[in-house]
Scaffold this motif. Structure first.
Motif, PDB file in Angstrom:
ATOM      1  N   ASN A 192       0.841  -1.198   0.000  1.00 19.43           N
ATOM      2  CA  ASN A 192       0.000   0.000   0.000  1.00 19.43           C
ATOM      3  C   ASN A 192       0.881   1.255   0.000  1.00 19.43           C
ATOM      4  O   ASN A 192       0.875   2.047   0.938  1.00 19.43           O
ATOM      5  CB  ASN A 192      -0.924  -0.009   1.219  1.00 19.43           C
ATOM      6  CG  ASN A 192      -2.022   1.025   1.117  1.00 19.43           C
ATOM      7  OD1 ASN A 192      -2.528   1.315   0.033  1.00 19.43           O
ATOM      8  ND2 ASN A 192      -2.416   1.582   2.251  1.00 19.43           N
ATOM      9  N   GLY A 208      -5.097   4.198   4.957  1.00 17.73           N
ATOM     10  CA  GLY A 208      -4.651   3.032   5.680  1.00 17.73           C
ATOM     11  C   GLY A 208      -3.131   3.011   5.764  1.00 17.73           C
ATOM     12  O   GLY A 208      -2.433   3.767   5.082  1.00 17.73           O
ATOM     13  N   LEU A 212       0.377  -2.058   5.150  1.00 15.49           N
ATOM     14  CA  LEU A 212      -0.666  -2.961   4.664  1.00 15.49           C
ATOM     15  C   LEU A 212      -0.204  -3.636   3.373  1.00 15.49           C
ATOM     16  O   LEU A 212       0.418  -3.006   2.509  1.00 15.49           O
ATOM     17  CB  LEU A 212      -1.947  -2.160   4.427  1.00 15.49           C
ATOM     18  CG  LEU A 212      -3.193  -2.867   3.895  1.00 15.49           C
ATOM     19  CD1 LEU A 212      -4.442  -2.174   4.428  1.00 15.49           C
ATOM     20  CD2 LEU A 212      -3.230  -2.843   2.354  1.00 15.49           C
ATOM     21  N   SER A 214      -1.262  -6.914   0.292  1.00 12.35           N
ATOM     22  CA  SER A 214      -2.420  -7.602  -0.274  1.00 12.35           C
ATOM     23  C   SER A 214      -2.018  -8.587  -1.360  1.00 12.35           C
ATOM     24  O   SER A 214      -1.075  -8.336  -2.122  1.00 12.35           O
ATOM     25  CB  SER A 214      -3.408  -6.592  -0.854  1.00 12.35           C
ATOM     26  OG  SER A 214      -4.565  -7.236  -1.362  1.00 12.35           O
ATOM     27  N   SER A 226      -3.324  -6.106   7.318  1.00 12.09           N
ATOM     28  CA  SER A 226      -2.743  -4.890   7.889  1.00 12.09           C
ATOM     29  C   SER A 226      -2.276  -5.167   9.311  1.00 12.09           C
ATOM     30  O   SER A 226      -3.079  -5.161  10.253  1.00 12.09           O
ATOM     31  CB  SER A 226      -3.778  -3.753   7.885  1.00 12.09           C
ATOM     32  OG  SER A 226      -3.233  -2.589   8.473  1.00 12.09           O
ATOM     33  N   VAL A 257     -10.776   0.299   5.269  1.00  9.90           N
ATOM     34  CA  VAL A 257      -9.539   0.132   6.034  1.00  9.90           C
ATOM     35  C   VAL A 257      -9.282   1.356   6.921  1.00  9.90           C
ATOM     36  O   VAL A 257      -8.895   1.223   8.081  1.00  9.90           O
ATOM     37  CB  VAL A 257      -8.363  -0.111   5.065  1.00  9.90           C
ATOM     38  CG1 VAL A 257      -7.027   0.006   5.807  1.00  9.90           C
ATOM     39  CG2 VAL A 257      -8.484  -1.482   4.426  1.00  9.90           C
TER      40      VAL A 257
END
Length: 264
Positions: A192, A208, A212, A214, A226, A257
């Protein structure tokens, strides 16, 4: 295996083959320099679609391995599902020297179950393999929603629900470290963070934590983890890529988030 040693692909280590300079780190960071086209024009002409659905289904890894370089290894980020197929092939060759399709597939499946799925409590995972017994890295792994959540839980701290360390802290740290060629991508994980190679962010930088990470599936599937929020968010569904709806989905996930308070 060492991250910075030449990747153990025998086909690249013949005399005067420049692909011999490709390391495991480069493959994990999607910077091998191999001539892979993830999305072609027209889309059915892309290397990924040809290998997955047309002429490469029997020996996907061979097709992925056999292409020339288009850039110096390590110099260019290019997302490539075929690169992850090569990583799956490296795992298989490490586990067994057999060329038998069933033996190869079972060696990989057993390893995944014993080292990852079993300790994590994941019971529904279905892995698909090509005609040579190579797991189709980069796609075609199926699980229930709950089990995708358990996978996300591992990405928080590398631990099983009972506290057993499944993924070592050092390896998890590598996975979450921005690659030299794309700050939005780590070791087979999206991050992120701003500054990615694509003007459209993969996640939602600025919304966020930057810690984090993904897994991103095709057509709007997300497994988000996260650690700073002790948060796992899974979205399974179908939203067409490169559409306004997909952009709105990414914004909505970022807003969800943001509403979760940090725990550390």
């Amino acid at each position: 295996m060492s991250l910075d040693a030449p990747a153990p692909i025998a086909e690249w280590h013949r005399a005067n083959d420049p692909r011999g300079a490709i390391t495991l780190r480069m493959l994990l960071n999607m910077s091998s320099g191999l001539q892979h086209t993830e999305v072609g024009d027209p889309v059915e002409a892309s290397d990924t679609n040809q290998v997955l659905f047309v002429s490469g289904t029997q020996k996907m890894a061979a097709r992925a391995i056999g292409v020339p370089l288009e850039a110096r290894p390590g110099a260019k980020f290019e997302y490539s599902s075929l690169t992850t197929i090569i990583l799956a092939e490296i795992i298989t060759r490490t586990l067994t020297s057999s060329s038998d399709t069933r033996v190869r597939a079972e060696a990989y499946r057993s390893f995944a179950t014993q080292r990852l799925f079993g300790p994590a409590g994941i019971t529904s995972a279905v892995l698909e393999f090509d005609g040579a017994g190579t797991q189709i890295g980069g796609s075609l792994i199926y699980m229930t929603l709950d089990d995708y959540g358990r996978l996300g839980q591992i990405l928080l701290a590398g631990k099983a629900p009972d506290g057993t360390q499944i993924v070592s802290p050092d390896w998890l740290s590598f996975m979450k470290t921005p690659s030299p060629d794309n700050p939005e991508y780590g070791g087979q994980l999206w991050l992120n963070r701003a500054g990615g190679r694509d003007p459209r962010p993969a996640l939602f930088p600025g919304h966020g934590p930057a810690t984090l990470v993904s897994c991103l599936g095709h057509l709007g599937q997300f497994v988000i983890a996260s650690p700073d929020q002790n948060l796992v968010l899974v979205r399974l569904g179908k939203t067409q890529d490169d559409t306004a709806a997909f952009a709105a989905l990414r914004v909505a996930l970022g807003r969800v988030v943001e509403r979760v308070p940090a725990t550390r």
